[in-house]
Design an enzyme around this catalytic site. Sequence first.
Site: not given
Length: 179
Positions: A47, A102, A106, A134, A157, A163
Amino acid sequence: MNIKIADLEFEPLISAEEIQNRIKEIAAELNTDYKDKAPIFVGVLNGCFMFMADLLKQINVPCEVAFTKLSSYHGGISSSRRISDDFDLLVDITNRHIVLVEDIVDTGNTLDYLVAKLTHRKPTSITVCALLLKPDAIIYPVEELRHVAFNIPNEFVVGYGLDYMELGRNLDGIYKRVV
Ligand code: IMP
């Protein structure tokens, strides 16, 4: 404009321009903090790839770049506690300053695992820089998380590296799921 990825619909959340502006601000903080420290920027794949590239273009202190790969999502939209260690960090980080880069924090599970693992290798310091956080989803708070580009709601998201079912990583902005 809303977009469809596989079976889900997404709406714009953060534009490409907002991302680039915020990256400049974070890079300025890092350029001050790491002057004369020769940090190693460690990207957490997959990511991080867009964020890492754009961030590093704004870094003007001598630094090294390395990658490691972990995954915890396995293609779906909810976090899993199981982490696969896909490939290890190959550089020696003993007595070095590490900046972990990163995509998103989450629950904090992945980051908690990675920071603990790298701490065993005796770096001088570890700081984490994340594109997205988040705050309402955090279960494992990580004190090394010091630079966050955007706090976002606890929603799924995609885009700018992130992804859904391996799709959407190429989008230049961030989109959130329409529920
Ligand atoms: P955590 O371990 O629960 O903090 O989850 C972190 C990892 O889950 C991230 O590195 C992402 O790969 C993935 N992830 C978490 N939230 C999202 C999301 O909203 N979209 C896409 N991937 C996500």
